[in-house]
Design a protein around this motif. Sequence first.
Motif, PDB file in Angstrom:
ATOM      1  N   PRO A  90       0.112 -10.321  24.656  1.00 56.57           N
ATOM      2  CA  PRO A  90      -0.186 -10.012  26.182  1.00 56.57           C
ATOM      3  C   PRO A  90      -1.463  -9.489  26.786  1.00 56.57           C
ATOM      4  O   PRO A  90      -1.814 -10.041  27.871  1.00 56.57           O
ATOM      5  N   GLY A  91      -2.117  -8.770  25.808  1.00 58.34           N
ATOM      6  CA  GLY A  91      -3.498  -8.227  26.442  1.00 58.34           C
ATOM      7  C   GLY A  91      -4.455  -9.429  26.253  1.00 58.34           C
ATOM      8  O   GLY A  91      -5.339  -9.580  27.305  1.00 58.34           O
ATOM      9  N   ILE A  92      -4.372 -10.220  25.172  1.00 57.93           N
ATOM     10  CA  ILE A  92      -5.564 -11.441  25.098  1.00 57.93           C
ATOM     11  C   ILE A  92      -5.001 -12.280  26.099  1.00 57.93           C
ATOM     12  O   ILE A  92      -6.011 -13.092  26.600  1.00 57.93           O
ATOM     13  N   LEU A  93      -3.661 -12.660  26.409  1.00 52.61           N
ATOM     14  CA  LEU A  93      -3.324 -13.430  27.468  1.00 52.61           C
ATOM     15  C   LEU A  93      -3.992 -13.051  28.798  1.00 52.61           C
ATOM     16  O   LEU A  93      -4.441 -13.801  29.450  1.00 52.61           O
ATOM     17  N   THR A  94      -3.816 -11.836  29.046  1.00 49.91           N
ATOM     18  CA  THR A  94      -4.488 -11.463  30.362  1.00 49.91           C
ATOM     19  C   THR A  94      -6.025 -11.395  30.420  1.00 49.91           C
ATOM     20  O   THR A  94      -6.662 -12.206  31.169  1.00 49.91           O
ATOM     21  N   LEU A  95      -6.571 -11.075  29.278  1.00 52.50           N
ATOM     22  CA  LEU A  95      -8.035 -11.428  28.945  1.00 52.50           C
ATOM     23  C   LEU A  95      -8.408 -12.875  29.394  1.00 52.50           C
ATOM     24  O   LEU A  95      -9.498 -13.108  29.943  1.00 52.50           O
ATOM     25  N   PRO A 208     -17.515  -6.378  31.346  1.00 52.49           N
ATOM     26  CA  PRO A 208     -17.181  -5.137  31.126  1.00 52.49           C
ATOM     27  C   PRO A 208     -15.812  -4.573  31.679  1.00 52.49           C
ATOM     28  O   PRO A 208     -15.140  -3.965  31.305  1.00 52.49           O
ATOM     29  N   LEU A 209     -15.371  -5.292  32.657  1.00 50.01           N
ATOM     30  CA  LEU A 209     -13.869  -5.089  33.097  1.00 50.01           C
ATOM     31  C   LEU A 209     -12.950  -5.519  32.225  1.00 50.01           C
ATOM     32  O   LEU A 209     -12.010  -4.783  32.275  1.00 50.01           O
ATOM     33  N   THR A 210     -13.001  -6.456  31.239  1.00 47.09           N
ATOM     34  CA  THR A 210     -12.008  -6.930  30.712  1.00 47.09           C
ATOM     35  C   THR A 210     -11.998  -6.243  29.188  1.00 47.09           C
ATOM     36  O   THR A 210     -10.898  -5.697  28.683  1.00 47.09           O
ATOM     37  N   PHE A 211     -13.198  -6.183  28.690  1.00 47.82           N
ATOM     38  CA  PHE A 211     -13.184  -5.521  27.390  1.00 47.82           C
ATOM     39  C   PHE A 211     -13.228  -3.768  27.500  1.00 47.82           C
ATOM     40  O   PHE A 211     -12.595  -3.206  26.539  1.00 47.82           O
ATOM     41  N   LEU A 212     -13.484  -3.157  28.553  1.00 48.57           N
ATOM     42  CA  LEU A 212     -13.213  -1.858  28.703  1.00 48.57           C
ATOM     43  C   LEU A 212     -12.079  -1.646  29.463  1.00 48.57           C
ATOM     44  O   LEU A 212     -11.988  -1.421  30.606  1.00 48.57           O
ATOM     45  N   SER A 213     -10.721  -1.989  28.726  1.00 48.82           N
ATOM     46  CA  SER A 213      -9.629  -1.898  29.022  1.00 48.82           C
ATOM     47  C   SER A 213      -8.656  -1.620  27.887  1.00 48.82           C
ATOM     48  O   SER A 213      -9.301  -1.226  26.804  1.00 48.82           O
ATOM     49  N   ASN A 214      -7.400  -1.636  28.015  1.00 46.65           N
ATOM     50  CA  ASN A 214      -6.352  -1.395  26.790  1.00 46.65           C
ATOM     51  C   ASN A 214      -5.990  -2.921  26.406  1.00 46.65           C
ATOM     52  O   ASN A 214      -4.805  -2.740  25.535  1.00 46.65           O
ATOM     53  N   VAL A 235      -7.467  -4.146  35.327  1.00 51.62           N
ATOM     54  CA  VAL A 235      -7.179  -5.162  34.138  1.00 51.62           C
ATOM     55  C   VAL A 235      -6.089  -4.096  33.251  1.00 51.62           C
ATOM     56  O   VAL A 235      -5.245  -4.803  32.703  1.00 51.62           O
ATOM     57  N   THR A 236      -6.643  -3.008  33.280  1.00 52.41           N
ATOM     58  CA  THR A 236      -5.442  -2.148  32.307  1.00 52.41           C
ATOM     59  C   THR A 236      -4.254  -1.967  33.130  1.00 52.41           C
ATOM     60  O   THR A 236      -3.447  -2.136  32.186  1.00 52.41           O
ATOM     61  N   HIS A 237      -4.067  -1.734  34.278  1.00 50.25           N
ATOM     62  CA  HIS A 237      -2.763  -1.840  34.967  1.00 50.25           C
ATOM     63  C   HIS A 237      -2.083  -3.110  34.651  1.00 50.25           C
ATOM     64  O   HIS A 237      -0.810  -3.135  34.418  1.00 50.25           O
ATOM     65  N   LEU A 238      -2.875  -4.217  34.850  1.00 49.40           N
ATOM     66  CA  LEU A 238      -2.241  -5.515  34.520  1.00 49.40           C
ATOM     67  C   LEU A 238      -1.720  -5.800  33.201  1.00 49.40           C
ATOM     68  O   LEU A 238      -0.553  -6.425  33.037  1.00 49.40           O
TER      69      LEU A 238
END
Length: 280
Positions: A90-95, A208-214, A235-238
């Motif tokens: 789910p995270g890599i999908l978001t990224l 920075p916005l995507t990689f500095l996330s969960n 991006v973390t919330h998403l």
Amino acid sequence: MSTVTDDATFTGPRTEDLAALLVAGERPPRPSALSASLTFGWRAMLKIKHVPEQLFDVTAFPIMMVLMYAYLFGGALAGSVSEYIQFLLPGILTLSVVMITMYTGVSVNTDITKGVFDRFRTLPIWRPAPMVGYLLGDVVRYLIASAVMLAVGLLIGYRPHGGVVGVLAGVLLLLVFSFAFSWIWTMFGLMLRSEKSVMGVSMMVIFPLTFLSNIFVDPRTMPGWLQAFVNNSPVTHLATAVRELMAGNWPAADIAWSLGWSALFVVVFGAVTMRLYNRR
């Protein structure tokens, strides 16, 4: 030998006749905002038809991202690929989908360079229709990328406990956010002078916005000062909302944050985009 020209045998339409004809005829109705936006969205689809290489970033790129991160970090972070893919997918999908949004700005800038926007501005249509059309066309690209990544994830062991409903809810939330987030790139597409400039600025914002996330790891393993940024990143919330929806949960707070960020992007960057578009 003389040639006699009879004026009666060569008569062209007079200006008065043409004016009367144009005034007398009924003009076609002005297209609605939805109709105009869908037309421009279809134009974006036709561009993919003529240049199918544009699908590379929504097919090969997502497959590469899933396989690379799953097999590189799966054993180190979770002990096995099958365990890590439950958290990662789910995270890599978001990224991947969020990164793809930058190409909206590139498309806008390309049309400006070619002079196509000057034609759009002369059309009797809803002013934001060309911009909305770009975004609607890109939504199809996001759907393709999501389908490809989910298929690869299922092949290597991902099992969404939320079932079909949870997966569809997560993808829908991701599409809404990406549509809103793309307004940032339409703004850059109008502001900057070249495609390379749009790509460069987009990378500086997205990485920075995507990689500095969960997306890859739990923020609790990070330093405290970094956790403060990561935990409040859109991006973390998403990513959390998509991950929990696909797992069968209902993360109301993260869904609300994601929708709130989406509304903010549309209101702020949509307004700036249209102001720039009207002033060009």
